[in-house]
Design a protein around this motif. Sequence first.
Motif: not given
Length: 57
Positions: A20-39
């Motif tokens: 899941f680099a650069p994240f530790c887990s899918k969860r964190c990858a999702d969090v990051d993605l969500n940040r992008w999506l929510t601006g």
Amino acid sequence: MAEPRERKCPICGKPASDEFAPFCSKRCADVDLNRWLTGTYVIPARDDEPEADDEEA
Ligand SMILES: [Zn+2]
């Protein structure tokens, strides 16, 4: 001396996993993605570039 690259999850700071680099887990990858999506991330707005004015008079 080549040190192994230590990648840390930008979300929680744990060591990133290869999967899941650069994240530790899918969860964190999702969090990051969500940040992008929510601006949440601030993406510098870029005005239309002015007409190229390369040539010098
Ligand atoms: Zn994480």
